[in-house]
Design a protein around this motif. Structure first.
Motif, short mmCIF file in Angstrom:
data_model
loop_
_atom_site.label_atom_id
_atom_site.label_comp_id
_atom_site.label_asym_id
_atom_site.label_seq_id
_atom_site.Cartn_x
_atom_site.Cartn_y
_atom_site.Cartn_z
N ALA A 40 36.60 98.25 61.16
CA ALA A 40 37.42 98.11 62.37
C ALA A 40 36.51 97.96 63.59
O ALA A 40 36.30 98.89 64.35
CB ALA A 40 38.33 99.33 62.52
N VAL A 41 35.97 96.77 63.75
CA VAL A 41 35.11 96.46 64.88
C VAL A 41 35.62 95.22 65.59
O VAL A 41 36.19 94.33 64.96
CB VAL A 41 33.64 96.24 64.44
CG1 VAL A 41 33.02 97.54 63.93
CG2 VAL A 41 33.53 95.16 63.39
N GLY A 42 35.44 95.18 66.89
CA GLY A 42 35.88 94.02 67.66
C GLY A 42 37.33 93.69 67.37
O GLY A 42 38.18 94.57 67.28
N ASP A 43 37.59 92.40 67.19
CA ASP A 43 38.95 91.91 66.94
C ASP A 43 39.29 91.80 65.45
O ASP A 43 40.30 91.19 65.10
CB ASP A 43 39.13 90.53 67.58
CG ASP A 43 39.15 90.58 69.09
OD1 ASP A 43 39.55 91.61 69.64
OD2 ASP A 43 38.75 89.57 69.72
N ALA A 44 38.48 92.39 64.59
CA ALA A 44 38.68 92.22 63.14
C ALA A 44 40.09 92.59 62.71
O ALA A 44 40.74 91.83 61.98
CB ALA A 44 37.65 93.03 62.35
N ALA A 45 40.60 93.73 63.15
CA ALA A 45 41.94 94.15 62.73
C ALA A 45 43.01 93.17 63.22
O ALA A 45 43.96 92.88 62.49
CB ALA A 45 42.24 95.56 63.24
N ASP A 46 42.85 92.64 64.43
CA ASP A 46 43.81 91.67 64.95
C ASP A 46 43.76 90.37 64.16
O ASP A 46 44.79 89.75 63.89
CB ASP A 46 43.55 91.38 66.43
CG ASP A 46 43.88 92.56 67.32
OD1 ASP A 46 44.75 93.37 66.94
OD2 ASP A 46 43.28 92.66 68.41
N ILE A 47 42.56 89.94 63.80
CA ILE A 47 42.41 88.70 63.04
C ILE A 47 43.05 88.86 61.67
O ILE A 47 43.82 88.02 61.22
CB ILE A 47 40.93 88.32 62.89
CG1 ILE A 47 40.29 88.05 64.26
CG2 ILE A 47 40.76 87.10 61.98
CD1 ILE A 47 38.77 88.01 64.22
N ILE A 48 42.75 89.96 61.00
CA ILE A 48 43.21 90.19 59.62
C ILE A 48 44.71 90.45 59.56
O ILE A 48 45.39 89.97 58.65
CB ILE A 48 42.42 91.35 58.98
CG1 ILE A 48 40.96 90.91 58.80
CG2 ILE A 48 43.04 91.78 57.67
CD1 ILE A 48 40.03 92.03 58.40
N GLY A 49 45.24 91.19 60.53
CA GLY A 49 46.66 91.55 60.46
C GLY A 49 46.94 92.26 59.16
O GLY A 49 46.18 93.12 58.74
N GLY A 50 47.99 91.88 58.46
CA GLY A 50 48.31 92.47 57.17
C GLY A 50 47.75 91.70 56.00
O GLY A 50 48.06 92.00 54.85
N ALA A 51 46.90 90.71 56.26
CA ALA A 51 46.42 89.83 55.21
C ALA A 51 45.13 90.28 54.55
O ALA A 51 44.56 89.57 53.74
CB ALA A 51 46.25 88.41 55.77
N GLY A 52 44.64 91.46 54.92
CA GLY A 52 43.41 91.98 54.34
C GLY A 52 43.37 93.48 54.53
O GLY A 52 44.40 94.11 54.75
N THR A 53 42.17 94.03 54.49
CA THR A 53 42.00 95.47 54.60
C THR A 53 41.00 95.78 55.70
O THR A 53 39.95 95.14 55.79
CB THR A 53 41.49 96.04 53.26
OG1 THR A 53 42.41 95.66 52.24
CG2 THR A 53 41.37 97.54 53.30
N VAL A 54 41.32 96.80 56.51
CA VAL A 54 40.43 97.24 57.58
C VAL A 54 40.12 98.71 57.35
O VAL A 54 41.03 99.51 57.10
CB VAL A 54 41.08 97.03 58.96
CG1 VAL A 54 40.16 97.50 60.07
CG2 VAL A 54 41.46 95.56 59.16
N VAL A 55 38.83 99.05 57.42
CA VAL A 55 38.38 100.42 57.18
C VAL A 55 37.50 100.87 58.35
O VAL A 55 37.01 100.05 59.12
CB VAL A 55 37.60 100.52 55.85
CG1 VAL A 55 38.46 100.07 54.68
CG2 VAL A 55 36.31 99.72 55.89
#
Length: 183
Positions: A116-131
């Motif tokens: 969960a750095v920068g815009d990673a969570a916004d880019i991924i949305g529900g299409a991947g995993t953020v840790v």
């Protein structure tokens, strides 16, 4: 895959990023060790300038054992490299704005596990995993969740990501958002 000595049956987990402390390759390698213990078909591919020369990574690389990890160095054919992978990761600890590697992997239809750095969570949305950053166990859990999916289900997750990138980050939708902002 053949260019890297990887078999079609291997579960290939990769990372792409130059050698730099913010990229936190050590966390990726610690996660890779956990994944390798749990999933014997897992293989790891690290792409980026200078990774092999990072002295702090040598013991972690050695600990993975022969045949488990490929160090590919800097590559210009990143789309082809991503398409050799089953899962792409970003292990950065800080310093990312819009991590291109996340969007590029998703555009190639490869599912992503990212910190969960920068815009990673916004880019991924529900299409991947953020840790969380610097959490090798969480990164390993995210990777394992994807590599343990049947191939079709994993490819479907990748297709979700590709559709998300096309809908949210292609030139036309971005231009529309700028136009709305300016108006």
């Amino acid at each position: 895959r053949a260019a890297f000595g990887l078999a079609p049956s291997d579960l290939v987990v990769g990372i792409a990023g130059r050698s730099h402390a913010m990229k936190d390759h050590a966390t990726f390698l610690r996660a890779a060790a956990l994944v390798a213990q749990a999933e014997p078909r897992a293989r790891f591919l690290m792409v980026g300038r200078g990774i092999a020369d990072e002295p702090g990574l040598a013991p972690l690389i050695k600990a993975l054992g022969p045949g488990t990890l490929r160090l590919a160095g800097e590559r210009q054919d990143i789309a082809a490299v991503f398409n050799a992978m089953d899962v792409v990761t970003l292990s950065s600890a800080w310093g990312e704005g819009f991590p291109n590697v996340v969007a590029e992997a998703m555009a190639c239809g490869v599912p992503v596990v990212s910190t969960a750095v920068g815009d990673a969570a916004d880019i991924i949305g529900g299409a991947g995993t953020v840790v969380p950053p610097r959490d090798a166990a969480a990164l390993a859990d995210g990777i394992l969740a994807l590599v343990r999916l049947p191939g079709e289900a994993r490819r479907a997750r990748g297709a979700e990501g590709r559709a998300r990138i096309a809908a949210e980050y292609a030139i036309a939708p971005i231009a529309d958002r700028y136009r709305e902002l300016y108006q």
